[in-house]
Design an enzyme around this catalytic site. Sequence first.
Site, PDB file in Angstrom:
ATOM      1  CB  CYS A  33      16.415  -8.649  -4.942  1.00 11.17           C
ATOM      2  SG  CYS A  33      15.858  -9.056  -6.597  1.00 11.17           S
ATOM      3  CG  HIS A  36      20.575  -9.467  -4.545  1.00 11.72           C
ATOM      4  ND1 HIS A  36      20.007 -10.720  -4.646  1.00 11.72           N
ATOM      5  CD2 HIS A  36      20.125  -8.764  -5.618  1.00 11.72           C
ATOM      6  CE1 HIS A  36      19.243 -10.769  -5.722  1.00 11.72           C
ATOM      7  NE2 HIS A  36      19.304  -9.597  -6.331  1.00 11.72           N
ATOM      8  CG  ASN A  79      18.959 -12.048  -9.155  1.00 17.80           C
ATOM      9  OD1 ASN A  79      18.440 -12.336  -8.080  1.00 17.80           O
ATOM     10  ND2 ASN A  79      18.916 -10.823  -9.659  1.00 17.80           N
TER      11      ASN A  79
END
Length: 332
Positions: free
Chosen positions: A111, A251, A281
Site C-alpha cells: 500500500c 493511506h 482501502n
Amino acid sequence: MYTKISGTGSALPENRVTNLDFERLVDTTDEWITARTGISERRISSGENTSDFAARAAANALSSAGIGPLDVDLVIAATVSPDSFTPTVSCQVQKALGLAGATCFDLWAGCTGFIFALMTADSLIRSGAFSHALVIGAEVLSKLVDWTDRGTCVLFGDGAGAVVLSQSPNPGVLAHFTGSDGTRGSVLCIDGIPLANPWTADQAPSPPHSVIRMDGQEVFKFAVTAMQQSIRRVCELAGIDLDDVPYIIPHQANNRIIESVAGRMKIPRSRFYTNLDRRGNTSAASIPIALDEMNRAGVLKPQMPLVLVGFGGGLTWGASMIRWIPSSREGS
Ligand code: UT7
C-alpha cells in the site's frame, strides 16, 4: 532542477458495494464495519482490470496537466494486483494511451507503493534523465480477496489514481522519508506462485488462488507507529513545521488508525483528508485517488504544503512532502 505535480487523475469502477451488500455475503453488519473501519461503501470492479483503471486515471492526469502522450517519457505504476506478470501495468498503459517515447516499469511496495513510486520518479527527473513522468497507483484487490473472510473482505476497494510529475524551476516535491522491515512481512501477505520445476520435490503443484492474509491488529499497531514516524521525519527533512501543513493525505485503511495518529500527534482530525467511507482501502491507489479528489474539489491552494503518508505490506512505510504548484491550465 526541481519537480512538481503538474496534474492528477483517478478512475473508479461504477459498481458501488455497500455494507448492507456484505451482510448478504458474510456474517457481518453495517454497524460493525462502520464502527471498526469507517467504511460505508467501496467500488468493486465487475469487469475492468487493473491496467484499465490505470489507463483511465493516467489519461485524466495528462489532461489535468495539459500535456500530450508524446510528452511523457517515464511511467511508473505501483500495484500488487497487476493483470499479468508481464506485460506490466505501466506497459499496458503505454499501449492504451500511445506513450511511444516512455520508459515503463512497475514497482511493488504494498500500500506504500505510490510513495515509493513518487520518490523514484522524483529522483529520476531531478537527475535530468526524464522530463514528465506518469506516477500511477492502481489496484483490483477484489481479485485477491478471500470472499469468505469477513476480517478482510469488507475492507478493500478497486480503482486507480495518477499524477504527472514534471520538471519545474520551483520546488514542488520537497522531501521523502521511507522505510521497510522485511522481518515483519508475515503480518500482511499475498502468496505468489509456489516453486516447482523438474528439480524440486513437487514438480507440478496446482497453484493455489492467492488471497490477502492479514493479522489486522498487528497491522493496526504497526500503522499507527509508522505513520507518526513518517509524518515527523518528512517534516524535518523538508524543514516545514507540521503546524504549517493544512492537509495530511493518509493511506485510506481505517478511520480508527487515522484517529489514533491524529490523537497521539495532537493534530486536529479535520486536517487528515479521508474518503475511505466511500472508497474503502484501495492499497497503492488510495493516496493518488484522494489527491485527485482534493484537486478537483478546489481544496488545494497555490504553495500549500501537503504530507502524503502511507504504510503497507512488506512491511513498508513512508511519506512525501509536496508544495502544491497548480499547472498553468488550473491558474496560479
Ligand atoms: O492497507 C493496509 C491493510 N490493512 C489494514 O490497514 C488493517 C489494519 N487493521 C484493521 O483495520 C483492523 O484490525 C480490522 C478492521 C481488520 C479489524 O478490527 P479489530 O477491531 O482489530 O477487530 P479484531 O480483529 O480484533 O476482531 C474483533 C472481533 C472478532 O470476533 P471475536 O473473536 O471477538 O468473537 C472478529 O472475528 O470482530 C470479528 N470480526 C467481525 N465481526 C463482524 C472481524 N471482522 C468482522 C466483520 N464483521 N467484518
